[in-house]
Design an enzyme around this catalytic site. Structure first.
Site, PDB file in Angstrom:
ATOM      1  N   HIS A  94       2.823  -3.825  -4.810  1.00 56.51           N
ATOM      2  CA  HIS A  94       4.058  -3.370  -4.148  1.00 56.51           C
ATOM      3  C   HIS A  94       4.628  -4.451  -3.253  1.00 56.51           C
ATOM      4  CE1 HIS A  94       0.956  -2.406  -1.195  1.00 56.51           C
ATOM      5  NE2 HIS A  94       1.869  -2.155  -0.284  1.00 56.51           N
TER       6      HIS A  94
ATOM      7  N   HIS B 149       5.254  -4.885   0.003  1.00 54.85           N
ATOM      8  CA  HIS B 149       4.848  -5.265   1.353  1.00 54.85           C
ATOM      9  C   HIS B 149       4.265  -6.675   1.350  1.00 54.85           C
ATOM     10  CE1 HIS B 149       4.592  -0.743   2.573  1.00 54.85           C
ATOM     11  NE2 HIS B 149       5.820  -1.229   2.678  1.00 54.85           N
TER      12      HIS B 149
ATOM     13  N   ASP C 264       2.006  -8.248   2.930  1.00 54.46           N
ATOM     14  CA  ASP C 264       0.559  -8.514   2.920  1.00 54.46           C
ATOM     15  C   ASP C 264      -0.025  -8.396   1.505  1.00 54.46           C
ATOM     16  OD1 ASP C 264       1.111  -5.723   3.254  1.00 54.46           O
ATOM     17  OD2 ASP C 264      -0.954  -5.362   3.863  1.00 54.46           O
ATOM     18  N   HIS C 265       0.808  -7.988   0.548  1.00 58.13           N
ATOM     19  CA  HIS C 265       0.375  -7.951  -0.862  1.00 58.13           C
ATOM     20  C   HIS C 265       1.147  -8.951  -1.725  1.00 58.13           C
ATOM     21  CE1 HIS C 265      -2.018  -4.208  -0.406  1.00 58.13           C
ATOM     22  NE2 HIS C 265      -1.270  -4.151   0.679  1.00 58.13           N
TER      23      HIS C 265
ATOM     24  N   HIS D 199       3.688   5.562  -1.091  1.00 63.51           N
ATOM     25  CA  HIS D 199       3.581   4.504  -0.077  1.00 63.51           C
ATOM     26  C   HIS D 199       4.870   3.678  -0.098  1.00 63.51           C
ATOM     27  CE1 HIS D 199       1.668   1.584   2.524  1.00 63.51           C
ATOM     28  NE2 HIS D 199       1.924   0.614   1.662  1.00 63.51           N
TER      29      HIS D 199
ATOM     30  N   ASP E 240      -2.073  -0.066  -2.023  1.00 61.56           N
ATOM     31  CA  ASP E 240      -2.082   0.794  -0.841  1.00 61.56           C
ATOM     32  C   ASP E 240      -1.878   2.264  -1.211  1.00 61.56           C
ATOM     33  OD1 ASP E 240      -2.541  -1.364   0.729  1.00 61.56           O
ATOM     34  OD2 ASP E 240      -0.606  -1.354   1.748  1.00 61.56           O
TER      35      ASP E 240
ATOM     36  N   HIS F  23      -7.220  -2.804   0.936  1.00 56.61           N
ATOM     37  CA  HIS F  23      -7.678  -3.059   2.312  1.00 56.61           C
ATOM     38  C   HIS F  23      -9.138  -2.641   2.504  1.00 56.61           C
ATOM     39  CE1 HIS F  23      -3.754  -3.911   4.314  1.00 56.61           C
ATOM     40  NE2 HIS F  23      -3.279  -3.195   3.312  1.00 56.61           N
TER      41      HIS F  23
HETATM   42 ZN   LIG Z   1       1.665  -1.527   1.818  1.00 56.53          ZN
END
Ligand SMILES: [Zn+2]
Length: 324
Positions: free
Chosen positions: A108, A110, A112-113, A165, A189, A227
């Site tokens: 996705h 975001h 951090d991905h 999400h 996530d 995570h």
């Molecule tokens: Zn996320």
């Protein structure tokens, strides 16, 4: 931070996810994580490869608690990277072993991905970067639709759209049969060990439908989440269902793993059904545990009630984590 769902939050969230403003915040997060983890070599977990015959899966720790994954078919020397939120640790691992990845798969948008997509393309000019075509994922070369299949050497992935999400969140399911192991789901996530992602862009009904798709996967499916949240998630599971022996035992194991900075992946669908509260809204005991009443009696688990349970579980988890 502004309250999730509030006007200020929505404006900030839009700029964070859809513009380069988010990328600069992400760079700041990378620097903060490095500083916080400097006493343990900059990594939240030790790097441990998992071998299943000719299949190898390596969780690569990054940021404060993210994992990217390197998936390799040894027969064809084909490798794929999942969710490189930060390209540097991935590139360090790959270059130390002379590995040239064929592709990046992103769950996705975001940062951090997806924050390492651009650097991965610069570093490996022929690499293909796949991501959901309905999620505004940054710097991809190949947008995907639901249900598409991907093949790299011997690695075969099915894609599944799992909104909640984010609007177009996608999970990748690796066929384990050529290696004599269960399938592997890279769940981003959507699902963590004993937990699930926040509903930033979807209703509880949407998230429930996505979680039900995970619930229907074969019990031996391995789960590789985005995570390392296992410890706090299981503390909540045990708080919510104090009599749940499976949750207690898993928490004990997770604590011992984390003391040694070992990763807690992979989880497995069969176990998640026993200790992940977000996958337990079908359980007869859950309306009573949550005090969900309909017409004066404990409700039966129709979908509307299960969505209500999901919200209640999320709220209670947030309250507990706030206290911890
Ligand atoms: Zn996320």
């Amino acid at each position: 931070m502004a309250k999730a769902g509030g006007c200020m939050f929505r404006i900030g969230y839009f700029f964070y996810t859809r513009t380069r403003v988010g990328y600069y915040y992400h760079q700041r997060d990378i620097a903060k994580a490095k500083e916080k983890l400097k006493d343990c070599g900059g990594h939240h977990s030790n790097l441990t490869p998992f071998d299943y015959g000719d299949l190898q899966i390596v969780p690569i720790p990054m940021l404060l608690d993210n994992y990217a994954y390197l998936v390799t078919d040894r027969r064809t020397n084909t490798s794929v990277v999942i969710d490189p939120g930060h390209a540097e640790p991935v590139q360090v691992y790959l270059s130390g072993r002379n590995i040239m990845p064929d592709a990046v798969l992103v769950t996705h948008k975001h940062w951090d991905h997806s924050g390492g997509n651009k650097e991965m393309r610069q570093h490996y000019p022929n690499i293909r970067v796949y991501g959901s075509g309905s999620d505004h994922v940054h710097d991809i070369t190949h947008p995907l639709q639901a249900g598409e299949t991907l093949e790299f050497g011997g690695l075969k992935f099915n894609t599944m759209i799992t909104p909640g999400h984010t609007t177009g969140h996608m999970v990748y399911i690796l066929d384990g049969s050529p290696y004599g192991v269960g399938d592997s789901i890279f769940s981003g996530d959507l699902l963590f060990l004993a937990g699930c992602g926040r509903m930033f862009e979807g209703t509880a009904e949407t998230m429930l439908h996505s979680l039900d798709q995970i619930y229907s996967l074969p019990n031996d499916t391995l789960i590789w989440p985005g995570h390392e949240y296992a410890r706090e998630n299981l503390e909540f599971s045990c708080h919510l269902e104090p009599e749940n022996q499976t949750a207690k035992e898993k928490l004990k194991w997770v604590k011992s793993q984390r003391e040694k900075r070992f990763c807690t992946c992979p989880s497995i669908v069969q176990e998640e059904k026993q200790y992940n509260p977000f996958l337990r809204t079908r359980e007869e005991s859950m309306p009573r545990v949550l005090g969900i009443v309909k017409d004066g009696i404990f409700a039966t688990a129709d979908d509307a009630t299960r969505a209500r349970m999901l919200c209640e579980i999320r709220e209670r988890k947030d309250q507990l984590n706030y206290k911890l």
